[in-house]
Design a protein around this motif. Structure first.
Motif, short mmCIF file in Angstrom:
data_model
loop_
_atom_site.label_atom_id
_atom_site.label_comp_id
_atom_site.label_asym_id
_atom_site.label_seq_id
_atom_site.Cartn_x
_atom_site.Cartn_y
_atom_site.Cartn_z
N GLY A 25 98.74 -156.41 -3.35
CA GLY A 25 99.30 -155.15 -3.80
C GLY A 25 98.26 -154.05 -3.86
O GLY A 25 97.27 -154.07 -3.13
N GLY A 26 98.47 -153.07 -4.74
CA GLY A 26 97.49 -152.00 -4.92
C GLY A 26 97.15 -151.29 -3.63
O GLY A 26 98.03 -150.95 -2.82
N HIS A 30 99.22 -150.16 -0.22
CA HIS A 30 99.31 -148.74 0.12
C HIS A 30 98.81 -148.47 1.54
O HIS A 30 99.47 -147.75 2.30
N ASP A 124 105.27 -150.89 -6.27
CA ASP A 124 104.13 -151.78 -6.42
C ASP A 124 103.99 -152.23 -7.88
O ASP A 124 104.21 -151.46 -8.81
N LYS A 125 103.63 -153.51 -8.05
CA LYS A 125 103.45 -154.12 -9.37
C LYS A 125 104.76 -154.26 -10.15
O LYS A 125 104.75 -154.42 -11.37
N THR A 126 105.89 -154.17 -9.46
CA THR A 126 107.18 -154.41 -10.10
C THR A 126 107.90 -155.53 -9.34
O THR A 126 107.64 -155.77 -8.16
N ASN A 127 108.83 -156.19 -10.00
CA ASN A 127 109.62 -157.24 -9.34
C ASN A 127 110.61 -156.68 -8.34
O ASN A 127 111.16 -157.43 -7.52
N LEU A 129 109.83 -154.74 -5.98
CA LEU A 129 109.17 -154.75 -4.67
C LEU A 129 109.63 -155.96 -3.86
O LEU A 129 109.99 -155.84 -2.69
N TYR A 130 109.65 -157.14 -4.48
CA TYR A 130 110.05 -158.35 -3.79
C TYR A 130 111.55 -158.38 -3.51
O TYR A 130 112.00 -159.04 -2.58
#
Length: 256
Positions: A25-26, A30, A124-127, A129-130
């Motif tokens: 991620g991160g 990006h 990003d950094k959230t569920n 995203l998947y």
């Protein structure tokens, strides 16, 4: 090597690459989004150039870079599209060989790729995203299996002869089931709103696939590229996902 084996091996490599990007991620995610936006735009521009259209690729790539800056800085999302559009208008006024049709195609590419793709960075950094990829994979898988087993009525024979109404419905139902199960597993609230948007995302996913297929037919190409053995170009693999991202992005912000 058979085409099926090529497709399978390429698919496994893509899944491994995707898994790595999502795991870190991160900045990794990006810059991956920026890279894919440049590649997807390049393939789309190549398709329209095959039809004789003059699309300013350097300008489109600069617009992708501007989208990257906007989402990195957390600026309002509409800035990412409106500012490049203003400069596109100026380019049209300045360049006589740049027709109004070329301008429309350029604006379409800006909407279809960076405007739809870059909101992925906000997930990003959230569920959620998947959830984008759960919907994409479930839609493709269940649409294929249902179409093979029960498909009788053609969906859009002039665009994609193999797609059926039964397959499309199976894709939506499969995505809805898998999406809601995923939400329960990762503690995303299971609400009517989530069910609605997951179903809509599956529908838009299939519309994206048909849209890309029609572009290929209109421009007289078989695939958007040949970088991925057995699959064609990156646009041939990610065309449906581009229309899922805005739906999940809206759901994420509505659900907050």
């Amino acid at each position: 090597m058979s085409n099926l084996l090529k497709r399978t091996m390429t698919g496994l490599v893509l899944l491994a690459l995707l898994g790595t990007i999502l795991f870190f991620g991160g900045r990794v995610l990006h810059f991956a989004v920026l890279f894919f936006s440049l590649v997807l735009c390049h393939e789309l521009i190549g398709a329209f150039k095959h039809k004789g259209k003059e699309i300013p690729e350097h300008y489109i790539h600069l617009a992708c870079a501007f989208h990257f800056v906007v989402f990195e800085r957390g600026w309002p999302w509409f800035v990412a599209f409106t500012i490049p559009l203003f400069f596109l208008i100026l380019y049209y006024l300045k360049e006589d060989q740049f027709t109004i049709e070329d301008m429309g195609i350029s604006a379409l590419i800006l909407i279809y790729v960076p405007t739809f793709l870059f909101p992925l960075m906000s997930l990003d950094k959230t569920n959620y995203l998947y959830l984008v990829f759960v919907i994409a994979i479930a839609t493709d898988t269940f649409a294929y299996l249902t179409g093979m087993a029960f498909g009788k009525h053609k969906l859009c024979p002039s665009i994609s002869p193999n797609k059926t109404v039964e397959g499309a419905l199976g894709g939506v139902i499969g995505a809805l089931i898998c999406g809601l199960i995923y939400c329960m597993v990762v503690d995303i609230p299971v609400t009517y709103l989530h069910g609605l948007f997951i179903g809509l995302a599956s529908v838009t996913s299939q519309l994206g696939d048909l849209f890309a297929s029609k572009i290929k037919r209109a421009t007289g190409i078989k695939d958007f590229g040949n970088f991925l053995p057995g699959h064609g170009g990156f646009m041939d693999r990610f065309d449906s996902m581009l229309l899922i991202i805005p739906m999940v992005y809206i759901l994420y912000h509505f659900a907050l």
